[in-house]
Design a protein around this motif. Structure first.
Motif, short mmCIF file in Angstrom:
data_model
loop_
_atom_site.label_atom_id
_atom_site.label_comp_id
_atom_site.label_asym_id
_atom_site.label_seq_id
_atom_site.Cartn_x
_atom_site.Cartn_y
_atom_site.Cartn_z
N THR A 69 0.81 -1.21 0.00
CA THR A 69 0.00 0.00 0.00
C THR A 69 0.85 1.26 0.00
O THR A 69 0.53 2.24 -0.68
N ALA A 70 1.93 1.25 0.76
CA ALA A 70 2.82 2.41 0.79
C ALA A 70 3.39 2.68 -0.59
O ALA A 70 3.43 3.83 -1.05
N GLY A 71 3.82 1.63 -1.27
CA GLY A 71 4.37 1.80 -2.60
C GLY A 71 3.33 2.23 -3.61
O GLY A 71 3.62 2.98 -4.55
N SER A 72 2.08 1.77 -3.43
CA SER A 72 1.01 2.13 -4.34
C SER A 72 0.66 3.61 -4.24
O SER A 72 0.56 4.32 -5.25
N GLN A 73 0.48 4.11 -3.02
CA GLN A 73 0.12 5.52 -2.87
C GLN A 73 1.29 6.42 -3.24
O GLN A 73 1.09 7.48 -3.85
N PHE A 74 2.51 6.01 -2.92
CA PHE A 74 3.68 6.81 -3.31
C PHE A 74 3.79 6.87 -4.83
O PHE A 74 4.08 7.92 -5.41
N GLY A 75 3.53 5.73 -5.49
CA GLY A 75 3.62 5.70 -6.94
C GLY A 75 2.58 6.58 -7.61
O GLY A 75 2.83 7.14 -8.68
N ARG A 76 1.40 6.67 -7.00
CA ARG A 76 0.34 7.51 -7.59
C ARG A 76 0.74 8.99 -7.61
O ARG A 76 0.21 9.77 -8.40
N ALA A 77 1.68 9.37 -6.76
CA ALA A 77 2.11 10.76 -6.71
C ALA A 77 3.27 11.04 -7.67
O ALA A 77 3.74 12.17 -7.73
N LEU A 78 3.72 10.02 -8.39
CA LEU A 78 4.80 10.20 -9.36
C LEU A 78 4.19 10.44 -10.74
O LEU A 78 3.58 9.54 -11.31
N PRO A 79 4.35 11.64 -11.31
CA PRO A 79 3.75 11.91 -12.61
C PRO A 79 4.20 10.94 -13.70
O PRO A 79 3.42 10.59 -14.59
N ALA A 80 5.45 10.47 -13.63
CA ALA A 80 5.98 9.60 -14.68
C ALA A 80 5.28 8.25 -14.71
O ALA A 80 5.35 7.54 -15.71
N LEU A 81 4.62 7.86 -13.62
CA LEU A 81 3.98 6.55 -13.57
C LEU A 81 2.55 6.57 -14.10
O LEU A 81 1.98 5.51 -14.35
N ARG A 82 1.97 7.74 -14.26
CA ARG A 82 0.55 7.82 -14.60
C ARG A 82 0.26 7.26 -15.98
O ARG A 82 -0.79 6.66 -16.20
N ASP A 83 1.18 7.43 -16.92
CA ASP A 83 0.97 6.94 -18.27
C ASP A 83 1.96 5.84 -18.63
O ASP A 83 2.12 5.51 -19.81
N SER A 84 2.60 5.27 -17.64
CA SER A 84 3.61 4.26 -17.90
C SER A 84 3.09 2.88 -17.51
O SER A 84 2.51 2.70 -16.44
#
Length: 296
Positions: A69-84
């Motif tokens: 869960t920590a990695g999931s929420q942290f990843g959602r805040a990374l713009p580069a992951l949104r379309d990757s």
């Protein structure tokens, strides 16, 4: 009693005191046959992992690993992951994580928190040997109700905690966390336990550093976000549904923008988009104090 008597009850052995023998064998062995129930054989833990998908030159970069869960929420805040889409990390037919190149010099890996403990050590070895990171940071959780501290800690806003490797002659992380009111060390007698990858990856990293077989140029650091519940045991076997559960998180944000920003600074992750969200309302809701003084 004559134990050779053919008319005796051969199903139920006689009482121990009636056996006229100096043998130390337990009742149920010898002429009575073994009463031991064979243990079911468990499948051997997988030791082969692979990266399935295209990812640009992931070797030799600073690496951040977010768990569950920590990695999931942290990843959602990374713009580069949104379309990757990233590249999936698999063992056999199971996907246990995803790797992303979020910039020309940074690698982010999201790993499930529902991985059997027998897989954690081989996976730790594979991650370090495959990606050969120059810097390593791990993001995970710690259970606030089970954390032992001699000081009074507010359950309305428990601190982020951190733990790192310690190797003679190696430089501290360039983003070494600074102790503040909201960031404190993860201290003894508390243990990481065996619930997630961090409990194996950080010790394996320390062993690699001490043996001189590590690619790291700085000390590794583990950042632990506060979690309001006690961690559940890891599953015994790999399961697709359970692994997927360990890669997802609730739709609502559990941690505030300030907490995520503090984590981003500590792990050296640039380009965070944490916005201006308020502290998660679930934090106050889940820490109400009952009349008997228990936190609920």
């Amino acid at each position: 009693m004559d134990i050779a008597d053919p008319l005796q009850d051969r199903i139920n052995p006689p009482p121990r005191y009636q056996l006229e023998s100096d043998s130390e064998d337990e009742i149920g062995e010898g002429i009575y046959g073994s009463t031991k129930i064979p243990k079911p054989s468990s499948p051997s833990p997988p030791t082969a992992f692979k990266l399935n998908g295209d990812i640009d030159d992931p070797i030799g970069r600073p690496m951040v690993i977010g768990i569950g869960t920590a990695g999931s929420q942290f990843g959602r805040a990374l713009p580069a992951l949104r379309d990757s889409q990233g590249a999936s990390i698999q063992t056999g037919e199971y996907q246990i994580g995803t790797a992303y190149c979020i910039s020309a010099s940074q690698l982010y890996i999201h790993i499930s928190s529902k991985i059997p403990s027998s897989v954690l050590w081989p996976l730790s070895r594979w991650l370090l040997n495959t990606f050969r990171p120059t810097r390593l940071a791990i993001i995970d959780i710690y259970p606030v109700p089970a954390y032992i501290t001699p000081f009074s800690v507010s359950h309305l806003s428990p601190p982020i905690r951190y733990l790192g490797t310690s190797t003679p002659g190696l430089a501290l992380s360039s983003n070494q966390p600074k102790r503040t009111s909201s960031i404190e060390p993860f201290s003894p007698p508390n243990l990481l336990g065996t619930q997630t990858l961090s409990s194996a990856l950080l010790p394996y990293t320390q062993v690699s550093l001490l043996s001189g077989n590590s690619s790291l140029k700085e000390e590794a650091v583990l950042m632990l976000l506060p979690w309001p519940r006690v961690s559940v045991p890891t599953p015994k076997n790999l399961d697709e549904g359970t692994l997927h559960e360990g890669l997802t998180s609730p739709e609502h944000d559990i941690w505030s923008a300030e907490e995520l920003a503090a984590i981003a600074d500590a792990v050296g992750m640039q380009g965070m988009s944490v916005g201006s969200q308020e502290r998660a309302p679930q934090r106050a809701k889940r820490t109400n104090v009952a009349p008997d003084g228990m936190y609920i």
